[in-house]
Design a protein around this motif. Structure first.
Motif, mmCIF file in Angstrom:
data_model
loop_
_atom_site.group_PDB
_atom_site.id
_atom_site.type_symbol
_atom_site.label_atom_id
_atom_site.label_comp_id
_atom_site.label_asym_id
_atom_site.label_seq_id
_atom_site.Cartn_x
_atom_site.Cartn_y
_atom_site.Cartn_z
ATOM 1 N N LEU A 139 -4.871 1.317 -1.595
ATOM 2 C CA LEU A 139 -5.342 0.286 -0.657
ATOM 3 C C LEU A 139 -4.176 -0.599 -0.229
ATOM 4 O O LEU A 139 -3.220 -0.738 -0.979
ATOM 5 N N SER A 140 -4.294 -1.216 0.934
ATOM 6 C CA SER A 140 -3.263 -2.158 1.381
ATOM 7 C C SER A 140 -3.870 -3.542 1.595
ATOM 8 O O SER A 140 -5.001 -3.664 2.078
ATOM 9 N N PHE A 141 -3.081 -4.564 1.258
ATOM 10 C CA PHE A 141 -3.483 -5.952 1.531
ATOM 11 C C PHE A 141 -2.456 -6.626 2.423
ATOM 12 O O PHE A 141 -2.158 -7.814 2.278
ATOM 13 N N ALA B 176 -6.158 2.540 2.737
ATOM 14 C CA ALA B 176 -5.455 1.298 3.080
ATOM 15 C C ALA B 176 -6.298 0.413 3.991
ATOM 16 O O ALA B 176 -6.229 -0.809 3.919
ATOM 17 N N GLU B 177 -7.104 1.042 4.852
ATOM 18 C CA GLU B 177 -7.805 0.292 5.898
ATOM 19 C C GLU B 177 -9.296 0.123 5.607
ATOM 20 O O GLU B 177 -10.024 -0.392 6.451
ATOM 21 N N SER B 178 -9.756 0.621 4.445
ATOM 22 C CA SER B 178 -11.215 0.755 4.308
ATOM 23 C C SER B 178 -11.832 -0.009 3.140
ATOM 24 O O SER B 178 -12.863 0.406 2.621
ATOM 25 N N GLY C 68 0.813 -1.213 0.000
ATOM 26 C CA GLY C 68 0.000 0.000 0.000
ATOM 27 C C GLY C 68 0.849 1.266 0.000
ATOM 28 O O GLY C 68 0.440 2.289 -0.564
ATOM 29 N N THR C 69 2.014 1.196 0.622
ATOM 30 C CA THR C 69 2.884 2.373 0.654
ATOM 31 C C THR C 69 3.327 2.741 -0.764
ATOM 32 O O THR C 69 3.313 3.915 -1.147
ATOM 33 N N ALA C 70 3.701 1.717 -1.540
ATOM 34 C CA ALA C 70 4.106 1.957 -2.939
ATOM 35 C C ALA C 70 2.930 2.531 -3.727
ATOM 36 O O ALA C 70 3.099 3.441 -4.552
#
Ligand SMILES: Cc1ncc(COP(=O)(O)O)c(C=O)c1O
Length: 392
Positions: A214-216, A193-195, A78-80
């Motif tokens: 978004l993050s996984f 990221a969290e939603s 997600g940071t990338a």
């Protein structure tokens, strides 16, 4: 700890154990009860384990369809995804990006990676997300339009973007934030990221701004091990995103030509395989998470503790359930007690404006952020094993 608190805290532990059972209870763990193994084996058998492969494309389609975004571009994390999103919307070295101090470090790091400077404005107490009023007040006091650009009068730098974050899956007041950003010609980038699975009205979070990330990561509502995704409705941005996360390689069957500085940020097929299986279960997970949140809400109402539940006009994914204590002292007692009993709980992040890397950044009073920082606690929120038969 005084006796009344001790009794109350023990009651909370008993309630958490009534959902999750005995032994160590993590804050949030992944669930692999669907096609994860099958898709991973398919991937290995096909030899496509790296960043080229059918599963990456399938995973992107799953996420685009689920969120209602036209395009999704999968990344290594997600940071990338955030870093590339900022670059694509035109944030440049020495620009400023407004965000919240009450966030995970990645939001600020992504800004820093492209040489821009974070500026911190306060959050709302009822969402823990960036406050549209604080944003409006900050811009009114410190910004002016010069030659079509929004300039910070104190630093002389261009304010090019704003990144609100949907904290723990609770949507921030994104429509009002968008209005303020539009008034000041500041690009809106959503840190979602969290939603995944959180909505404002009928629209999925991440679809209000120009682009979203978004993050996984393993602790998120669904996981690819490590991974992220960029979503956008802008075709040109989507094509650019795919190009620069795949080392800016010009498509060709055998030549190696790269036409700009890109990144090796494309999600591997193996991770995407996991993601496809996880996406197949997402709707089901959201129902279970809403059920757990409802149980928590009823329980905490019965013992007089504030629990974040069902904000007006939005539907959170209840990724991490959250309570607020009246004092920092009680919060600390609770953290010590629960963690010593193998029930994992954790405080909200230390404010970004207090960290040595970012303590020089401009900020407003951050009144609500300071208040929440001392009082907010996350409690166990995983989807329990199917064997626990949560839904009766
Ligand atoms: C608010 C927020 N932004 C960004 C990230 C970065 O995601 P990742 O860990 O996949 O790089 C995370 C999660 O880890 C997060 O919680």
């Amino acid at each position: 700890m005084n006796n009344i608190n001790k009794i109350k805290h023990q009651k909370i532990i008993d309630f958490i154990r009534s959902i999750y059972g005995e032994g160590f209870i993590p804050l949030h763990r992944p669930i692999f009860e669907g096609n994860e193994r099958k898709y991973l084996v398919e991937c290995i058998d096909s030899n496509f384990v790296s960043s080229v492969g059918r599963k990456v494309v399938e995973f992107e389609k799953y996420v685009a369809d689920f969120t209602g975004a036209k395009f999704a571009i999968a990344t290594v994390n997600g940071t990338a995804a955030l870093q590339v999103s900022l670059q694509l919307v035109g944030v440049r070295q020495n620009d400023e990006v407004i965000t919240q101090a009450l966030t995970f470090i990645a939001t600020c790091n992504a800004i820093h990676y492209i040489g821009a400077h974070p500026v911190f404005v306060d959050v709302d107490l009822d969402t823990m997300g960036l406050s549209p009023n604080a944003l409006r007040d900050f811009l009114k006091e410190y910004a002016e339009i010069r030659d079509g650009y929004t300039i910070n009068k104190t630093t002389g730098r261009r304010i090019s973007a704003c990144i609100p974050m949907h904290t723990f899956g609770i949507p921030c007041k994104i429509e009002e934030i968008r209005k303020v950003c539009d008034e000041w010609s500041i690009v809106l980038v959503e840190d979602m990221a969290e939603s995944l699975g959180s909505y404002v009205g009928k629209s999925h979070t991440g679809t209000f701004g120009k682009i979203a990330a978004l993050s996984f990561n393993g602790n998120k509502i669904i996981t690819t091990g490590g991974g992220g995704i960029i979503i956008t409705n802008d075709e040109e941005l989507a094509l650019r995103a795919k190009h620069i996360v795949t080392t800016a390689k010009v498509p060709h069957s055998y030549e190696f030509v790269h036409d700009e500085i890109g990144y090796n940020y494309r999600l591997p097929n193996l991770n995407a395989a996991l993601g496809c299986a996880q996406m197949e279960r997402l709707s089901e997970m959201l129902v279970i998470k809403a059920d757990i949140a409802e149980r928590y809400a009823n329980f905490f109402a019965s013992i007089g503790i504030n629990f974040y539940y069902s904000p007006i006009g939005s539907a959170p994914n209840y990724w991490l359930n959250t309570i607020i204590f009246e004092t920092a002292e009680e919060r600390n007692d609770f953290l010590d007690f629960t963690n010593s009993q193998e029930v994992m709980t954790r405080p909200i992040w230390r404010l970004m404006s207090k960290l040595t890397m970012y303590d020089h950044c401009q900020r407003d009073s951050l009144r609500n952020s300071f208040w929440l920082e001392e009082r907010v606690v996350n409690i166990p929120s995983s989807v329990p094993n199917s064997t626990l038969k949560l839904i009766s």
